[in-house]
Design a protein around this motif. Structure first.
Motif, mmCIF file in Angstrom:
data_model
loop_
_atom_site.group_PDB
_atom_site.id
_atom_site.type_symbol
_atom_site.label_atom_id
_atom_site.label_comp_id
_atom_site.label_asym_id
_atom_site.label_seq_id
_atom_site.Cartn_x
_atom_site.Cartn_y
_atom_site.Cartn_z
ATOM 1 N N LYS A 156 0.850 -1.206 0.014
ATOM 2 C CA LYS A 156 -0.027 0.107 -0.165
ATOM 3 C C LYS A 156 0.855 1.317 -0.097
ATOM 4 C CE LYS A 156 -4.305 1.559 0.942
ATOM 5 N NZ LYS A 156 -5.693 1.239 0.425
ATOM 6 N N ILE A 157 1.077 2.028 -1.119
ATOM 7 C CA ILE A 157 2.031 2.958 -1.366
ATOM 8 C C ILE A 157 1.435 4.505 -0.794
ATOM 9 C CG2 ILE A 157 3.418 4.197 -2.941
ATOM 10 C CD1 ILE A 157 3.772 1.885 -4.349
ATOM 11 N N LYS A 158 0.053 4.599 -1.474
ATOM 12 C CA LYS A 158 -0.545 5.927 -1.052
ATOM 13 C C LYS A 158 -1.754 5.584 -0.280
ATOM 14 C CE LYS A 158 1.097 8.234 -5.160
ATOM 15 N NZ LYS A 158 0.709 8.791 -6.539
ATOM 16 N N TYR A 159 -1.904 6.551 0.813
ATOM 17 C CA TYR A 159 -3.216 6.733 1.613
ATOM 18 C C TYR A 159 -4.371 6.832 0.350
ATOM 19 C CZ TYR A 159 -6.434 7.718 5.141
ATOM 20 O OH TYR A 159 -7.549 7.652 5.897
ATOM 21 N N GLY A 160 -5.295 6.157 0.999
ATOM 22 C CA GLY A 160 -6.805 6.317 0.213
ATOM 23 C C GLY A 160 -6.768 5.549 -1.444
ATOM 24 N N GLN A 161 -5.467 5.054 -1.720
ATOM 25 C CA GLN A 161 -5.356 4.466 -2.910
ATOM 26 C C GLN A 161 -5.408 2.711 -2.733
ATOM 27 O OE1 GLN A 161 -2.094 5.066 -5.921
ATOM 28 N NE2 GLN A 161 -3.619 5.935 -7.030
ATOM 29 N N ALA A 162 -5.582 2.019 -3.740
ATOM 30 C CA ALA A 162 -5.588 0.443 -3.804
ATOM 31 C C ALA A 162 -3.867 0.089 -3.768
ATOM 32 C CB ALA A 162 -6.177 0.016 -4.754
ATOM 33 N N PRO A 163 -3.743 -1.129 -3.126
ATOM 34 C CA PRO A 163 -2.505 -1.541 -2.966
ATOM 35 C C PRO A 163 -1.795 -1.674 -4.581
ATOM 36 C CG PRO A 163 -3.771 -2.759 -1.535
ATOM 37 C CD PRO A 163 -4.735 -2.164 -2.641
ATOM 38 N N TYR A 164 -0.455 -1.654 -4.482
ATOM 39 C CA TYR A 164 0.405 -1.809 -5.911
ATOM 40 C C TYR A 164 0.769 -3.105 -5.547
ATOM 41 C CZ TYR A 164 0.296 2.810 -7.811
ATOM 42 O OH TYR A 164 0.037 4.149 -8.119
ATOM 43 N N VAL A 165 0.827 -4.144 -6.840
ATOM 44 C CA VAL A 165 1.598 -5.095 -6.874
ATOM 45 C C VAL A 165 2.495 -5.315 -8.029
ATOM 46 C CG1 VAL A 165 0.800 -7.654 -7.542
ATOM 47 C CG2 VAL A 165 -0.929 -6.392 -6.336
ATOM 48 N N TYR A 166 3.710 -5.948 -7.577
ATOM 49 C CA TYR A 166 4.702 -5.809 -8.597
ATOM 50 C C TYR A 166 5.124 -7.277 -9.090
ATOM 51 C CZ TYR A 166 9.578 -5.907 -9.939
ATOM 52 O OH TYR A 166 10.697 -6.194 -10.778
ATOM 53 N N LYS A 167 5.330 -7.457 -10.187
ATOM 54 C CA LYS A 167 5.668 -8.777 -10.701
ATOM 55 C C LYS A 167 6.152 -8.596 -12.016
ATOM 56 C CE LYS A 167 5.317 -13.452 -11.321
ATOM 57 N NZ LYS A 167 6.440 -14.348 -10.489
ATOM 58 N N ASP A 168 7.689 -9.132 -12.284
ATOM 59 C CA ASP A 168 8.259 -9.141 -13.580
ATOM 60 C C ASP A 168 8.443 -7.825 -14.042
ATOM 61 O OD1 ASP A 168 8.731 -11.986 -13.009
ATOM 62 O OD2 ASP A 168 6.761 -12.488 -14.239
ATOM 63 N N GLY A 169 8.761 -6.751 -13.229
ATOM 64 C CA GLY A 169 8.918 -5.352 -13.835
ATOM 65 C C GLY A 169 7.635 -4.565 -14.268
ATOM 66 N N ASP A 170 6.332 -5.150 -13.709
ATOM 67 C CA ASP A 170 5.160 -4.739 -14.150
ATOM 68 C C ASP A 170 4.225 -4.099 -12.894
ATOM 69 O OD1 ASP A 170 5.135 -4.713 -16.912
ATOM 70 O OD2 ASP A 170 4.236 -6.776 -16.904
ATOM 71 N N LEU A 171 3.607 -2.906 -12.824
ATOM 72 C CA LEU A 171 2.830 -2.541 -11.527
ATOM 73 C C LEU A 171 1.442 -2.825 -12.028
ATOM 74 C CD1 LEU A 171 4.536 0.618 -10.346
ATOM 75 C CD2 LEU A 171 4.603 -1.614 -9.373
ATOM 76 N N TYR A 172 0.768 -3.203 -10.858
ATOM 77 C CA TYR A 172 -0.873 -3.136 -10.987
ATOM 78 C C TYR A 172 -1.498 -2.692 -9.557
ATOM 79 C CZ TYR A 172 0.786 -7.152 -14.253
ATOM 80 O OH TYR A 172 1.278 -7.955 -15.075
ATOM 81 N N LEU A 173 -2.555 -2.231 -9.965
ATOM 82 C CA LEU A 173 -3.474 -1.883 -8.699
ATOM 83 C C LEU A 173 -4.332 -3.084 -8.376
ATOM 84 C CD1 LEU A 173 -4.802 1.864 -9.038
ATOM 85 C CD2 LEU A 173 -2.959 0.814 -7.601
ATOM 86 N N MET A 174 -4.348 -3.350 -7.210
ATOM 87 C CA MET A 174 -5.365 -4.605 -6.642
ATOM 88 C C MET A 174 -6.501 -3.833 -6.350
ATOM 89 S SD MET A 174 -4.540 -7.861 -4.173
ATOM 90 C CE MET A 174 -4.672 -6.875 -2.683
ATOM 91 N N LEU A 175 -7.652 -4.118 -7.090
ATOM 92 C CA LEU A 175 -8.878 -3.543 -6.698
ATOM 93 C C LEU A 175 -10.026 -4.568 -6.321
ATOM 94 C CD1 LEU A 175 -9.008 -1.216 -9.879
ATOM 95 C CD2 LEU A 175 -8.191 -0.669 -7.653
ATOM 96 N N VAL A 176 -10.918 -4.353 -5.928
ATOM 97 C CA VAL A 176 -12.107 -5.130 -5.628
ATOM 98 C C VAL A 176 -13.330 -4.756 -6.428
ATOM 99 C CG1 VAL A 176 -12.620 -4.010 -3.429
ATOM 100 C CG2 VAL A 176 -13.653 -6.007 -3.553
ATOM 101 N N LYS A 177 -14.115 -5.731 -7.056
ATOM 102 C CA LYS A 177 -14.973 -5.292 -7.857
ATOM 103 C C LYS A 177 -16.342 -5.456 -7.403
ATOM 104 C CE LYS A 177 -15.178 -9.507 -10.661
ATOM 105 N NZ LYS A 177 -15.078 -10.213 -11.958
ATOM 106 N N SER A 178 -16.671 -6.293 -6.472
ATOM 107 C CA SER A 178 -18.060 -6.602 -5.917
ATOM 108 C C SER A 178 -18.214 -5.990 -4.452
ATOM 109 C CB SER A 178 -17.843 -7.906 -5.470
ATOM 110 O OG SER A 178 -17.061 -8.483 -4.595
ATOM 111 N N LYS A 179 -19.569 -5.775 -4.231
ATOM 112 C CA LYS A 179 -20.085 -5.218 -3.071
ATOM 113 C C LYS A 179 -20.035 -5.624 -1.914
ATOM 114 C CE LYS A 179 -22.224 -1.842 -5.606
ATOM 115 N NZ LYS A 179 -22.260 -0.443 -5.507
ATOM 116 N N CYS A 180 -20.036 -5.282 -0.514
ATOM 117 C CA CYS A 180 -19.932 -5.770 0.651
ATOM 118 C C CYS A 180 -20.917 -7.057 0.879
ATOM 119 C CB CYS A 180 -20.155 -4.864 1.856
ATOM 120 S SG CYS A 180 -20.081 -5.613 3.347
#
Length: 232
Positions: A156-180
């Motif tokens: 989790k790099i920035k407050y209020g933003q989704a966590p970053y995932v790093y793999k093989d040189g690429d960056l991704y945002l890990m997001l949740v797409k469904s409701k509670c």
């Protein structure tokens, strides 16, 4: 005795409604002293902190979130992210120096007092923005460097933003797409003591753990097989 402000009928001090016209008496709020207002604000702050803070016990006892409703959104390469962070750091330094020089020159110029004050305030404001950019991007660059030292990392790099995932040189945002799962409200991902959880936007007692190890395995195993999907 007190008088009804609507019809003027005299009523008992404890009366809630006027017996003649039926108007409700508005109860006057007690005026608080400065010390009492500070105490009330502190109680509100503590109550808000207690509601917003997630304990390790809450996370440990929470059920697991359905990993099928989590997605990865590609944000580019970590090299590009580092380059942009360095560029913003350089720009913030140049902006800070320019604002200081501008303020210094203007303060010694032939401007009137009000205009000088306005220029100094503007220079101070620009300096503050430059410092914030510099600090944020130094933190970002440091975190990206640490992440790139591993084959795979999540942070989790920035407050209020989704966590970053790093793999093989690429960056991704890990997001949740469904409701509670409990109240059908929107959700987001937070980090608590190194663990990642899905939290309800409306009720913070609705907490769900994320098995990041299994999530990462499933995601990148699918991509390795050539599915081309970025869904976890």
């Amino acid at each position: 005795m007190k008088k009804c402000p609507n019809c003027g009928k005299e009523m008992d001090e404890n009366a809630i409604f006027c017996s003649q016209c039926g108007r409700e008496f508005v109860k006057e709020k007690k005026k608080l002293s400065l010390f009492e207002r500070k105490q009330a604000k502190e109680r509100e702050r503590q109550e808000l902190m207690a509601k917003s803070y997630l304990t390790k016990e809450q996370v440990d006892s929470a059920p697991f979130w359905d990993k099928g409703s989590i997605v990865l959104e590609k944000k580019g390469t970590i090299k590009d992210a580092k380059t942009m962070a360095v560029i913003r750091i350089v720009i913030s330094v140049i902006l800070f120096i320019a604002a200081v020089v501008w303020g210094e020159i203007s303060s010694k110029g032939n401007l009137n007092a009000n205009l000088k004050l306005l220029v100094i305030f503007a220079a101070f404001f620009i300096c503050a923005i430059a410092i914030m950019i510099f600090i944020n991007d130094i933190h970002l660059l440091t975190t990206l460097n640490k992440m790139s030292q591993s084959q795979m990392a999540i942070k989790k790099i920035k407050y209020g933003q989704a966590p970053y995932v790093y793999k093989d040189g690429d960056l991704y945002l890990m997001l949740v797409k469904s409701k509670c799962a409990k109240c059908e409200s929107d959700t987001h991902i937070e980090e608590v003591d190194g663990s990642f959880v899905v939290v309800c936007n409306q009720d913070r007692t609705h907490v769900f753990k994320i098995d990041t190890v299994e999530v990462m395995k499933e995601c990148f195993a699918d991509k390795k097989e050539g599915s081309g999907s970025e869904e976890l």
